[in-house]
Design a protein around this motif. Structure first.
Motif, PDB file in Angstrom:
ATOM      1  N   THR A  29       0.846  -1.184   0.000  1.00 33.20           N
ATOM      2  CA  THR A  29       0.000   0.000   0.000  1.00 33.20           C
ATOM      3  C   THR A  29       0.886   1.241   0.000  1.00 33.20           C
ATOM      4  OG1 THR A  29      -0.098   0.149   2.414  1.00 33.20           O
ATOM      5  CG2 THR A  29      -1.791  -1.196   1.312  1.00 33.20           C
ATOM      6  N   PRO A  79      -3.468   1.158  -3.082  1.00 31.10           N
ATOM      7  CA  PRO A  79      -2.352   0.346  -3.577  1.00 31.10           C
ATOM      8  C   PRO A  79      -1.206   1.244  -4.044  1.00 31.10           C
ATOM      9  CG  PRO A  79      -4.442  -0.403  -4.509  1.00 31.10           C
ATOM     10  CD  PRO A  79      -4.706   0.908  -3.845  1.00 31.10           C
ATOM     11  N   ASN A 318      -9.903  -0.155  -3.946  1.00 25.64           N
ATOM     12  CA  ASN A 318      -9.310  -1.174  -3.072  1.00 25.64           C
ATOM     13  C   ASN A 318     -10.030  -1.251  -1.728  1.00 25.64           C
ATOM     14  OD1 ASN A 318      -7.320  -3.238  -2.963  1.00 25.64           O
ATOM     15  ND2 ASN A 318      -6.086  -2.005  -1.565  1.00 25.64           N
ATOM     16  N   GLY A 322      -8.737  -4.776  -0.750  1.00 24.06           N
ATOM     17  CA  GLY A 322      -7.737  -4.455   0.263  1.00 24.06           C
ATOM     18  C   GLY A 322      -8.073  -5.039   1.619  1.00 24.06           C
TER      19      GLY A 322
END
Length: 413
Positions: A29, A79, A318, A322
């Motif tokens: 990240t 990201p 994300n 994520g």
């Protein structure tokens, strides 16, 4: 890093400096990368975009508009490769106690809006991103509250934070106009050299020299730094400032001195890197140990990737993938970023088919929720009452969904 380097590889600018990105870290990240590079002002709180402690500002060049677009983003979810070719500003890029505070930081400190301080960088960056995105306009109090809705504080009860940042709005009277004008002047490029020149002119008229900043002010320091003839000695003051070291700089007992030391921070405030205005966005295929990050630039390219890898996951903000990879330990072999495919971007309006026929609205699958919210609000005020119900309801619902740092990257598709 030097702009003369080969720019064919993935890169990002952070606080005005170039960083070449590793090519084998699809799982990283932005927060990982920032903290590994010593930018620890951006905090890790909840890790899922809920607290706002990791908020940074991400700026991208909009070629059709000929300008940079700024948005607050949660670094814990973003990201790393999603900011390739962008400019990231962290709290370190604004100011510090050593080189002077940015007006946003200063306002928060003066209003006692920070206690434990863990959430403070996130609040500062959310407010800063709002000011940058507004350009020459000043935000309303309602816009400030909405901009901060993605940031949590467990100490202050929010009142001093809101009071500090309301001072940048026109709603807050003359004080608000002064704060906003000061910040806007700095964003427009007021230079430290101009401040220093003005200070020297004030020194000639009898003002004192601040031992902290080495510049003229009215803090009374001239009594202790006067020359043998009793006159102000600017060079002596600067020498005293150097002897005191960095720890003694950035503080002054007068408002004028605070304004001047704040101007020093402005001189280093990062602007959007000119190199990024000329560098075209490139397709990416970056392979790591467990995943490959794809960034197609055409719809055909996107369809080819999905056809070759049916298990690929499309990654917009994300906000789902994520969470799954971070907390559920899921691994996806192929991650696809669709946000640079023109057909999937933006909001498009189609005119009515006849004098009484309804028009239509097309939301791109990669359009951010912020884009959808803003378009829905515009339509809700421009359409006739009998046609605005759906978009008005959509705008009302999206305004309650998460906070701006999430909405700025989360997508409909």
């Amino acid at each position: 890093m030097d702009d003369s380097k080969n720019d064919n590889g993935p890169l990002v600018y952070i606080n005005g400096k170039r960083f070449d990105l590793p090519t084998d870290r699809p799982e990283y990240t932005l927060l990982h990368f920032l903290r590994e590079n010593g930018l620890t002002g951006t905090k890790l709180g909840c890790g899922e975009g809920g607290c706002g402690a990791c908020t940074v500002m991400v700026s991208r060049w909009n070629a059709p508009a000929g300008e940079a677009r700024h948005a607050a983003v949660n670094a814990c979810l973003c990201p790393l490769y999603a900011v390739e070719g962008a400019h990231v500003v962290t709290v370190e890029g604004l100011g510090s106690s050593r080189r002077g505070l940015h007006p946003v930081q200063s306002a928060l400190a003066q209003a006692h809006g920070s206690q434990c301080g863990f959430c403070t960088p996130g609040f500062v960056m959310s407010m800063y991103a709002l000011l940058r995105s507004k350009g020459a306009q000043r935000p309303t109090a309602a816009e400030v509250e909405e901009a901060l809705s993605g940031n949590l504080c467990r100490c202050t009860g929010y009142r001093p934070i809101l009071e500090a940042f309301r001072s940048f709005t026109l709603d807050d009277g003359p004080r608000g106009r002064d704060y906003a004008a000061d910040c806007l002047r700095r964003l427009e490029g007021l230079s430290w050299d101009a401040e220093a020149k003005s200070g020297r002119e004030r020194a000639a008229s009898g003002a004192g020299i601040c031992p902290s900043s080495g510049l003229p002010c009215d803090c009374g320091a001239r009594d202790g730094l006067a020359g043998e003839d009793g006159e102000n000695d600017e060079e002596s003051a600067k020498g005293e400032s150097e002897r005191r070291g960095e720890a003694g700089r950035g503080a002054c007992c007068s408002k004028d001195g605070q304004r001047r030391t704040a101007a020093r921070a402005q001189a280093a405030e990062p602007i959007f890197p000119p190199m990024l205005t000329r560098r075209p966005i490139r397709a990416l295929a970056l392979e790591g140990r467990t995943s490959t990050w794809h960034r197609p630039l055409t719809l055909e390219g996107l369809l080819e990737i999905v056809a070759a890898h049916p298990e690929a996951r499309i990654v917009g903000g994300n906000t789902e993938v994520g969470i799954e990879t971070k907390f559920k330990n899921k691994i996806y072999a192929h991650l696809v970023d669709p946000r640079h495919v023109p057909e999937l971007q933006g909001v498009r309006l189609s005119p009515p088919r006849g004098p009484d026929g309804p028009g239509s609205v097309t939301f791109g699958a990669a359009a951010s929720l912020t884009e959808v919210l803003e378009a829905s609000r515009r339509l809700a005020t421009s359409l006739p009452p009998r046609s605005r119900g759906t978009v008005a309801a959509l705008a009302a619902q999206l305004a309650l969904f998460a906070g701006p740092p999430v909405r700025n990257v989360a997508t409909l598709g």
